[in-house]
Design an enzyme around this catalytic site. Structure first.
Site, PDB file in Angstrom:
ATOM      1  N   ARG A   1       0.764  -1.599   0.286  1.00 24.74           N
ATOM      2  CA  ARG A   1       0.196  -0.073  -0.133  1.00 24.74           C
ATOM      3  C   ARG A   1       1.045   1.198   0.402  1.00 24.74           C
ATOM      4  O   ARG A   1       1.686   1.365   0.605  1.00 24.74           O
ATOM      5  CB  ARG A   1      -1.037   0.213   1.775  1.00 24.74           C
ATOM      6  CG  ARG A   1      -1.992  -0.504   1.282  1.00 24.74           C
ATOM      7  CD  ARG A   1      -2.745  -0.918   2.512  1.00 24.74           C
ATOM      8  NE  ARG A   1      -2.332  -1.231   3.533  1.00 24.74           N
ATOM      9  CZ  ARG A   1      -1.963  -0.167   4.631  1.00 24.74           C
ATOM     10  NH1 ARG A   1      -2.343   1.055   4.263  1.00 24.74           N
ATOM     11  NH2 ARG A   1      -1.346  -0.546   5.390  1.00 24.74           N
TER      12      ARG A   1
ATOM     13  N   LYS B   1      -9.395  -2.186   0.413  1.00 20.48           N
ATOM     14  CA  LYS B   1      -9.345  -0.854   0.928  1.00 20.48           C
ATOM     15  C   LYS B   1      -9.654  -0.358   1.219  1.00 20.48           C
ATOM     16  O   LYS B   1     -10.191   0.878   2.134  1.00 20.48           O
ATOM     17  CB  LYS B   1      -7.354  -0.618   1.923  1.00 20.48           C
ATOM     18  CG  LYS B   1      -6.744  -2.190   1.845  1.00 20.48           C
ATOM     19  CD  LYS B   1      -6.973  -2.517   3.441  1.00 20.48           C
ATOM     20  CE  LYS B   1      -6.191  -3.712   4.183  1.00 20.48           C
ATOM     21  NZ  LYS B   1      -6.824  -4.501   5.452  1.00 20.48           N
TER      22      LYS B   1
ATOM     23  N   HIS C   1     -10.737  -3.835  12.210  1.00 20.41           N
ATOM     24  CA  HIS C   1     -10.071  -4.924  10.631  1.00 20.41           C
ATOM     25  C   HIS C   1      -9.795  -5.766  11.615  1.00 20.41           C
ATOM     26  O   HIS C   1      -8.773  -6.259  12.463  1.00 20.41           O
ATOM     27  CB  HIS C   1      -8.503  -3.484  11.470  1.00 20.41           C
ATOM     28  CG  HIS C   1      -7.413  -4.394  10.728  1.00 20.41           C
ATOM     29  ND1 HIS C   1      -6.144  -3.619  10.598  1.00 20.41           N
ATOM     30  CD2 HIS C   1      -7.718  -5.081   8.893  1.00 20.41           C
ATOM     31  CE1 HIS C   1      -5.085  -4.322   9.013  1.00 20.41           C
ATOM     32  NE2 HIS C   1      -6.080  -5.446   8.517  1.00 20.41           N
TER      33      HIS C   1
ATOM     34  N   SER D   1      -1.829  -6.366   8.793  1.00 19.54           N
ATOM     35  CA  SER D   1      -1.076  -7.303   8.424  1.00 19.54           C
ATOM     36  C   SER D   1       0.111  -7.430   8.752  1.00 19.54           C
ATOM     37  O   SER D   1       1.026  -7.502   9.342  1.00 19.54           O
ATOM     38  CB  SER D   1      -0.789  -6.514   6.932  1.00 19.54           C
ATOM     39  OG  SER D   1      -2.097  -5.852   6.697  1.00 19.54           O
TER      40      SER D   1
ATOM     41  N   LYS E   1      -4.087 -12.804  11.469  1.00 19.81           N
ATOM     42  CA  LYS E   1      -5.204 -13.097  11.512  1.00 19.81           C
ATOM     43  C   LYS E   1      -5.603 -13.756  10.439  1.00 19.81           C
ATOM     44  O   LYS E   1      -5.999 -14.440  11.000  1.00 19.81           O
ATOM     45  CB  LYS E   1      -5.612 -11.170  11.128  1.00 19.81           C
ATOM     46  CG  LYS E   1      -5.343  -9.953  11.583  1.00 19.81           C
ATOM     47  CD  LYS E   1      -6.164  -9.153  11.438  1.00 19.81           C
ATOM     48  CE  LYS E   1      -6.410  -9.055  10.067  1.00 19.81           C
ATOM     49  NZ  LYS E   1      -5.104  -8.352   9.143  1.00 19.81           N
ATOM     50  N   THR E   2      -5.235 -14.454   9.684  1.00 22.41           N
ATOM     51  CA  THR E   2      -5.785 -15.455   8.606  1.00 22.41           C
ATOM     52  C   THR E   2      -5.395 -16.664   8.731  1.00 22.41           C
ATOM     53  O   THR E   2      -6.292 -17.640   9.494  1.00 22.41           O
ATOM     54  CB  THR E   2      -4.901 -14.884   6.915  1.00 22.41           C
ATOM     55  OG1 THR E   2      -5.699 -13.093   6.501  1.00 22.41           O
ATOM     56  CG2 THR E   2      -5.680 -15.604   5.614  1.00 22.41           C
TER      57      THR E   2
ATOM     58  N   ASP F   1     -10.108 -11.008   7.367  1.00 18.64           N
ATOM     59  CA  ASP F   1     -10.092  -9.519   7.676  1.00 18.64           C
ATOM     60  C   ASP F   1     -10.468  -8.118   7.685  1.00 18.64           C
ATOM     61  O   ASP F   1      -9.906  -7.111   8.867  1.00 18.64           O
ATOM     62  CB  ASP F   1      -9.096  -9.041   5.826  1.00 18.64           C
ATOM     63  CG  ASP F   1      -8.004  -7.942   6.460  1.00 18.64           C
ATOM     64  OD1 ASP F   1      -7.390  -7.993   7.027  1.00 18.64           O
ATOM     65  OD2 ASP F   1      -7.894  -6.803   4.896  1.00 18.64           O
TER      66      ASP F   1
ATOM     67  N   ARG G   1       1.458 -11.967  -2.418  1.00 15.46           N
ATOM     68  CA  ARG G   1      -0.109 -12.744  -1.566  1.00 15.46           C
ATOM     69  C   ARG G   1      -0.872 -13.288  -2.247  1.00 15.46           C
ATOM     70  O   ARG G   1      -0.324 -13.552  -3.287  1.00 15.46           O
ATOM     71  CB  ARG G   1      -1.094 -11.150  -1.989  1.00 15.46           C
ATOM     72  CG  ARG G   1      -0.127 -10.194  -0.530  1.00 15.46           C
ATOM     73  CD  ARG G   1      -0.997 -10.431   1.020  1.00 15.46           C
ATOM     74  NE  ARG G   1      -0.658  -9.041   1.507  1.00 15.46           N
ATOM     75  CZ  ARG G   1      -1.257  -9.274   2.824  1.00 15.46           C
ATOM     76  NH1 ARG G   1      -2.277  -9.579   2.778  1.00 15.46           N
ATOM     77  NH2 ARG G   1      -0.745  -8.006   3.695  1.00 15.46           N
TER      78      ARG G   1
END
Length: 506
Positions: free
Chosen positions: A58, A199, A218, A236, A240-241, A255, A321
């Site tokens: 990003r 996003k 988030h 990130s 989390k994933t 997410d 990713r």
């Protein structure tokens, strides 16, 4: 926020630029388009492998919100940079003009699984693979086919080949992500990093949902066999994933979620997982998606002859990713809905290596850690970040919050107390030393601690208070050596630990 279904116009809509628009193409057709246009390659087992070029993460410093009459609640500052309506209109006209010479791809999708609060979003992309990304990551309604379309509540125009002019458009560089709540329009230009699309939807929902009593978060979420929902907050790269993808629990989403009076709901219809050094043993469900037709892989290394993947290759970026629909996860909760959470887990990747691997928080402690949002920026997640760097991201998602952080924190505190949710702080970062000396926490240990917390196995064990961080730390946990639970004992130099802990505490 919901919207009915309308017939797609017989001619291109005025909000869709381009010499020719291709509407709601399915994955196979988008594969064909991407290959025809030279946008990517098909790997041996079926995923589409694409490159994002210069921007492999990003660009938060290039994000702007338009100053408008309806923006009195915007928290202006380093995150929400203002753009004048004049500059935005010039940018819009110039991007539309540039796209009139090319074909574009349109996906009519939804942000939000709860029909009461879902937002219809029209995503117009210059690249076919970006269209597949959007289709994978957001919610596809069966009514949005090649023959019908949705009336959009927001439109995103994604034009990576357009370069913004700072003098003409009021931007910082050639890259721009500009959001207008008044025009219900997002403009993305100068970057091929597809994560800007998802996003942008998250930022929009973060601005709209609190006004109707929904807390946007988030976080990832899953649900156990007994119907117990768990939330996993974190930036990130904090896990989390990985940690929410558990064979024994159904994945709600990886997410972004909302917490309403009805419970929790996923904002998305897919997952966007980091793949660098992904392990088939430690992360089997996510690993399997990298071998599946329909998955989009960003910046993953590929043998040009055999088309075999190398998930360990980080020459392009650490931020490799996989973008895939949630249906690729075998035990996903496809409705994207769950009840009020019984457990809330706040993940942090502590680069100092001094925080306990798991600790219990009071509601007041939960709000403190939610507002401070301590973690380490993981290499590659943002442009220019090449190694973990200590950072504090309010609400574990500061770059995506248009409103004042206290508004989200107040809503979270109210829900934790009302529904008596247990809150845990989990360190997925370093142990035995800081980054460069210590080692990353073992995923197996972290999974064991989280499973114990969710099962109630940590409720009755003795706790000790960490004297530096004022955290309640369990003295034992099934499947985890006791010394792992006390970070000071994992360091060979106790005095060095004390110095690092004092530094982070300050």
């Amino acid at each position: 926020m919901s919207s009915g279904v309308d017939r797609k116009p017989s001619v291109d809509s005025p909000d869709v630029p381009g010499a020719r628009a291709k509407w709601n193409l399915a994955p196979a057709a988008l594969y064909e388009e991407a290959i025809r246009r030279g946008e990517g390659l098909v790997a041996a087992d079926g995923p589409l492998v694409c490159r994002t070029g210069e921007h492999t993460g990003r660009s938060p410093k290039d994000k702007f919100l338009v100053q408008e009459v309806c923006d009195q609640d915007i928290a202006w500052g380093a995150v929400n940079r203002p753009m004048s309506t004049e500059h935005f209109e010039q940018l819009r006209r110039d991007i539309f003009a540039s796209l009139q010479r090319t074909e574009v791809y349109v996906q009519d999708v939804f942000g939000g699984a709860d029909p009461e609060y879902r937002l219809p979003v029209r995503i117009v992309t210059e690249y076919a693979w970006h269209s597949l990304f959007a289709r994978n990551l957001l919610i596809v309604d069966p009514a949005a086919s090649t023959e019908t379309g949705l009336t959009p509540g927001f439109t995103i125009i994604d034009a990576p080949n357009f370069k913004a002019d700072p003098a003409r458009h009021g931007t910082r560089s050639e890259v721009v992500i500009a959001l207008s709540f008044a025009q219900r329009l997002v403009l993305i230009a100068g970057t091929s990093y597809a994560g800007e699309i998802k996003k942008s939807v998250f930022t929009v929902l973060n601005g709209l949902l609190p006004t109707v009593g929904v807390l946007p978060m988030h976080c990832s979420a899953n649900i156990g066999p007994a119907g117990d929902t768990a939330l996993f907050f974190g930036l990130s790269g904090t896990g989390k994933t990985t940690l929410s993808s558990d064979a024994d629990r159904a994945l709600i989403g990886d997410d972004e979620h909302g917490w309403s009076d009805r419970g929790v709901f996923n904002f998305e219809g897919g997952c966007y997982a980091k793949t660098i050094r992904l392990s088939a043993e430690a992360e089997p469900q996510i690993y399997a998606t990298t071998r599946q037709f329909g998955t989009v892989l960003e910046n993953v290394a590929l043998d040009p002859v055999t088309r075999q993947l190398d998930l360990d290759d980080d020459r392009l970026t650490e931020n490799t990713r996989a973008a895939y629909p949630i249906t690729f996860i075998q035990n996903a909760q496809l409705a994207g809905l769950g009840g009020h959470p019984r457990n809330v887990i706040m993940l942090t990747a502590d680069a100092f290596g001094v925080l306990p691997p798991i600790s219990r928080l009071t509601p007041e402690g939960a709000i403190f850690h939610f507002l401070s949002g301590y973690t380490a920026k993981v290499a590659g997640t943002e442009k220019g970040v090449t190694e973990p760097t200590a950072t504090f991201s309010t609400c574990f998602g500061a770059p995506f919050l248009p409103l004042a952080p206290s508004r989200y924190a107040t809503m979270l505190g109210e829900r934790i107390r009302k529904h008596d949710a247990r809150v845990w702080l989990v360190n997925t970062g370093w142990t035995g030393g800081a980054y460069g000396t210590g080692k990353r926490m073992k995923i197996a240990h972290t999974r064991a601690m989280i499973r114990a917390a969710l099962a109630g196995a940590l409720d009755a064990v003795p706790y000790e208070r960490d004297p530096v961080f004022n955290l309640e730390v369990p003295t034992s946990c099934p499947g985890v050596p006791n010394d792992v639970l006390k970070p000071r004992t994992t360091w060979t130099d106790a005095a060095a630990y004390d110095a690092q802990a004092a530094k982070l505490a300050r």
